[in-house]
Design a protein around this motif. Structure first.
Motif, PDB file in Angstrom:
ATOM      1  N   LEU A   1      71.096 -42.110  72.378  1.00  0.00           N
ATOM      2  CA  LEU A   1      70.709 -43.417  72.876  1.00  0.00           C
ATOM      3  C   LEU A   1      69.191 -43.408  72.962  1.00  0.00           C
ATOM      4  N   ASP A   2      68.530 -43.808  71.873  1.00  0.00           N
ATOM      5  CA  ASP A   2      67.076 -43.652  71.772  1.00  0.00           C
ATOM      6  C   ASP A   2      66.712 -42.176  71.987  1.00  0.00           C
ATOM      7  N   TYR A   3      65.890 -41.866  73.026  1.00  0.00           N
ATOM      8  CA  TYR A   3      65.519 -40.477  73.285  1.00  0.00           C
ATOM      9  C   TYR A   3      66.661 -39.696  73.927  1.00  0.00           C
ATOM     10  N   ASP A   4      67.502 -40.398  74.660  1.00  0.00           N
ATOM     11  CA  ASP A   4      68.533 -39.748  75.470  1.00  0.00           C
ATOM     12  C   ASP A   4      69.788 -39.425  74.672  1.00  0.00           C
ATOM     13  N   LEU A   5      70.597 -38.531  75.241  1.00  0.00           N
ATOM     14  CA  LEU A   5      71.822 -38.095  74.560  1.00  0.00           C
ATOM     15  C   LEU A   5      73.039 -38.502  75.364  1.00  0.00           C
ATOM     16  N   ILE A   6      74.190 -38.527  74.689  1.00  0.00           N
ATOM     17  CA  ILE A   6      75.489 -38.739  75.334  1.00  0.00           C
ATOM     18  C   ILE A   6      76.343 -37.539  74.997  1.00  0.00           C
ATOM     19  N   GLY A   7      77.140 -37.074  75.967  1.00  0.00           N
ATOM     20  CA  GLY A   7      77.953 -35.884  75.687  1.00  0.00           C
ATOM     21  C   GLY A   7      79.244 -35.890  76.449  1.00  0.00           C
ATOM     22  N   GLU A   8      80.082 -34.893  76.122  1.00  0.00           N
ATOM     23  CA  GLU A   8      81.356 -34.723  76.840  1.00  0.00           C
ATOM     24  C   GLU A   8      81.483 -33.263  77.251  1.00  0.00           C
TER      25      GLU A   8
ATOM     26  N   ASN B   1      61.388 -35.538  84.689  1.00  0.00           N
ATOM     27  CA  ASN B   1      60.451 -36.661  84.855  1.00  0.00           C
ATOM     28  C   ASN B   1      59.555 -36.957  83.651  1.00  0.00           C
ATOM     29  N   VAL B   2      59.594 -36.122  82.620  1.00  0.00           N
ATOM     30  CA  VAL B   2      58.753 -36.410  81.446  1.00  0.00           C
ATOM     31  C   VAL B   2      59.549 -36.498  80.151  1.00  0.00           C
ATOM     32  N   ASP B   3      60.706 -35.857  80.095  1.00  0.00           N
ATOM     33  CA  ASP B   3      61.481 -35.832  78.850  1.00  0.00           C
ATOM     34  C   ASP B   3      62.772 -36.642  78.999  1.00  0.00           C
TER      35      ASP B   3
ATOM     36  N   GLN C   1      46.711 -45.664  70.391  1.00  0.00           N
ATOM     37  CA  GLN C   1      47.765 -45.047  71.199  1.00  0.00           C
ATOM     38  C   GLN C   1      49.129 -45.605  70.794  1.00  0.00           C
ATOM     39  N   ALA C   2      49.211 -46.932  70.655  1.00  0.00           N
ATOM     40  CA  ALA C   2      50.490 -47.579  70.312  1.00  0.00           C
ATOM     41  C   ALA C   2      50.977 -47.130  68.940  1.00  0.00           C
ATOM     42  N   GLU C   3      50.054 -46.969  67.995  1.00  0.00           N
ATOM     43  CA  GLU C   3      50.429 -46.532  66.630  1.00  0.00           C
ATOM     44  C   GLU C   3      51.054 -45.135  66.664  1.00  0.00           C
ATOM     45  N   ILE C   4      50.400 -44.231  67.415  1.00  0.00           N
ATOM     46  CA  ILE C   4      50.923 -42.865  67.478  1.00  0.00           C
ATOM     47  C   ILE C   4      52.289 -42.850  68.168  1.00  0.00           C
ATOM     48  N   MET C   5      52.420 -43.611  69.253  1.00  0.00           N
ATOM     49  CA  MET C   5      53.686 -43.618  69.982  1.00  0.00           C
ATOM     50  C   MET C   5      54.811 -44.236  69.149  1.00  0.00           C
ATOM     51  N   GLU C   6      54.474 -45.217  68.341  1.00  0.00           N
ATOM     52  CA  GLU C   6      55.494 -45.822  67.465  1.00  0.00           C
ATOM     53  C   GLU C   6      55.988 -44.798  66.446  1.00  0.00           C
ATOM     54  N   LEU C   7      55.054 -44.038  65.893  1.00  0.00           N
ATOM     55  CA  LEU C   7      55.414 -42.979  64.948  1.00  0.00           C
ATOM     56  C   LEU C   7      56.251 -41.910  65.651  1.00  0.00           C
ATOM     57  N   GLN C   8      55.818 -41.504  66.848  1.00  0.00           N
ATOM     58  CA  GLN C   8      56.539 -40.464  67.581  1.00  0.00           C
ATOM     59  C   GLN C   8      57.937 -40.925  67.971  1.00  0.00           C
ATOM     60  N   GLN C   9      58.088 -42.224  68.244  1.00  0.00           N
ATOM     61  CA  GLN C   9      59.412 -42.756  68.581  1.00  0.00           C
ATOM     62  C   GLN C   9      60.401 -42.479  67.457  1.00  0.00           C
ATOM     63  N   GLU C  10      59.977 -42.737  66.245  1.00  0.00           N
ATOM     64  CA  GLU C  10      60.848 -42.483  65.087  1.00  0.00           C
ATOM     65  C   GLU C  10      61.232 -41.006  65.026  1.00  0.00           C
TER      66      GLU C  10
ATOM     67  N   ALA D   1      66.850 -36.673  68.281  1.00  0.00           N
ATOM     68  CA  ALA D   1      68.022 -36.909  69.126  1.00  0.00           C
ATOM     69  C   ALA D   1      69.285 -36.987  68.270  1.00  0.00           C
ATOM     70  N   GLU D   2      69.200 -37.679  67.145  1.00  0.00           N
ATOM     71  CA  GLU D   2      70.345 -37.783  66.220  1.00  0.00           C
ATOM     72  C   GLU D   2      70.760 -36.397  65.722  1.00  0.00           C
TER      73      GLU D   2
END
Length: 440
Positions: free
Chosen positions: A431-438, A404-406, A357-366, A372-373
């Motif tokens: 910011l990781d998964y999250d975004l910043i905007g104006e 609550n999930v994304d 599980q951790a391996e898949i989540m680490e890959l998905q994080q990237e 997000a970028e």
């Protein structure tokens, strides 16, 4: 009298909770979120996986202590765990007064009356009943979005899943009723409808002889006040060309689909009782992206299913790497009693499941960070969720984000915005998964 309601588990369960709250409110009961104030406590339970079961048991035991101390007059347990372990709950936890099965939640008022009279009993209805009480739900999600449960139960019988045994066979809610409910929600200020069921894509097959999700969505798009319609729990093999067409044509439908695929190795998929092959999964993902280029795809996977080899896990990793899902969650396999998978040989050690599980989540994080970028510089429509405390900033969601999930988007502004407002925003950072905007 004051009632504390504890709702556990999925958003389908939450809809049942909101219906029960509506029934209780119609009788004049007052709601509280403080167990020390409550005269009556209702726990709507989940038992989908081991952790959910543990959470349900823990909540029941904690509230049973208050009953034992005489602080609470009645303790009622409802939901999936109540259906599955009805007799054990009354036997093992005598402080529980009433147990309601999954199709008996419309009898919550009877249960409260019986509990206050000192009765102890199980209230059940036919597992394939479809409770449709004539009451307005008490929406608990903040008012600007709400879940619309379009069907109950499931016919798929995946080998790891207990849901058909506790929720019954698939049965759709009549379309007219759903449209009326959605209209009522819109009148209460709801702007985003999130369609849920154990499987949304089969909607209408039992009632109308054909899959009718696309027809329901078109009807919902006609409701004034609704700005977004989001569809969750779509089985990939059931997605029709008509549904894709409606998503393309109707501006209110979010270009977002949740596709629980569970694995990508054909042998494991077959052992799970799934109806797709790896190649079919690739095909539907490619088709969706070809037809709707800005679609956001979410999926869930199970790791450590009985018999899963290191090679099959690597194949799943490669699939995740190649498919680049926008959103992805991974559960470790949880053996549920009375399911075929629980009795399968070659059960996998917990530590191995968690490592995979951790391996898949680490890959998905990237993948998620890169996605997000890629959003930087884009203009998006954002639903405002609320203000960040002590800052000139608000938090919201784009069409790519289910609550609550994304992820979220943070908007710096001196302007005053309200929860449920829609705003055009330019994405300026990630910011990781999250975004910043104006604001534009």
């Amino acid at each position: 009298m004051k009632i504390l309601f504890i709702s556990l588990g999925c958003d389908k369960n939450l809809v049942d909770t909101e219906v029960m709250l509506g029934l209780l409110a119609s009788r004049g009961y007052e709601m509280t979120d403080d167990e020390q104030e409550a005269d009556i406590i209702v726990i709507n339970t989940c038992c989908f996986i081991h952790d959910a079961k543990e959470e349900s048991i823990q909540n029941i035991l904690e509230m049973a202590e208050l009953k034992k101390e005489g602080k609470v007059k009645a303790l009622i347990v409802t939901g999936c765990m109540a259906e599955r372990y009805k007799d054990e709950i009354l036997e093992e936890i005598p402080e529980v007064d009433e147990v309601l099965g999954t199709t008996a939640y419309d009898k919550i008022l009877d249960a409260v009356d019986a509990a206050l009279e000192g009765n102890q009993e199980v209230i059940l209805s036919d597992i394939d009943a479809l409770p449709l009480p004539e009451t307005k739900r008490l929406v608990t999600t903040g008012g600007h979005f709400a879940y619309l449960k379009i069907a109950e139960g499931c016919d798929k019988h995946c080998t790891y899943c207990i849901i058909p045994k506790v929720r019954g066979n698939y049965r759709s809610v009549p379309m007219e009723r759903l449209v009326n409910e959605a209209r009522e929600l819109a009148e209460q200020g709801v702007k985003e409808l999130i369609l849920v069921a154990q499987e949304t894509t089969l909607y209408g097959k039992d009632l109308y002889g054909e899959k009718s999700l696309h027809k329901l969505v078109k009807e919902l798009c006609n409701i004034s006040g609704i700005r977004w319609i989001r569809i969750l729990y779509c089985y990939p093999e059931e997605i029709t060309d008509e549904l894709i067409q409606v998503m393309k044509e109707e501006p209110k439908v979010c270009h977002y689909l949740d596709l629980p695929i569970q694995h990508a190795n054909d042998t494991i998929l077959k052992r799970m009782g799934r109806r797709t092959t790896k190649q079919e999964l690739v095909h539907i993902v490619e088709k969706l992206r070809s037809e709707i280029p800005d679609i956001c795809l979410r999926t869930t996977l199970i790791t450590g299913f009985p018999g899963e080899t290191a090679e099959q896990h690597e194949e799943l990793m490669q699939f995740v790497d190649e498919m680049e899902f926008d959103r992805l969650g991974v559960f470790t396999y949880s053996p549920e009693e009375d399911t075929p998978a629980a009795g399968m040989p070659e059960q996998i050690e917990e530590e191995v499941k968690e490592d995979r599980q951790a391996e898949i989540m680490e890959l998905q994080q990237e993948i998620a960070f890169d996605k997000a970028e890629d959003m930087i510089g884009r203009e998006v429509l954002v639903m405002i969720e609320g203000k960040v405390a002590d800052e000139n900033a608000y938090v919201g969601r784009t069409y790519r984000d289910a609550p609550n999930v994304d992820g979220l988007i943070f908007i710096n502004t001196n302007e005053e915005l309200l929860s449920g407002d829609f705003a055009r925003v330019k994405v300026t950072g990630a910011l990781d998964y999250d975004l910043i905007g104006e604001l534009l």
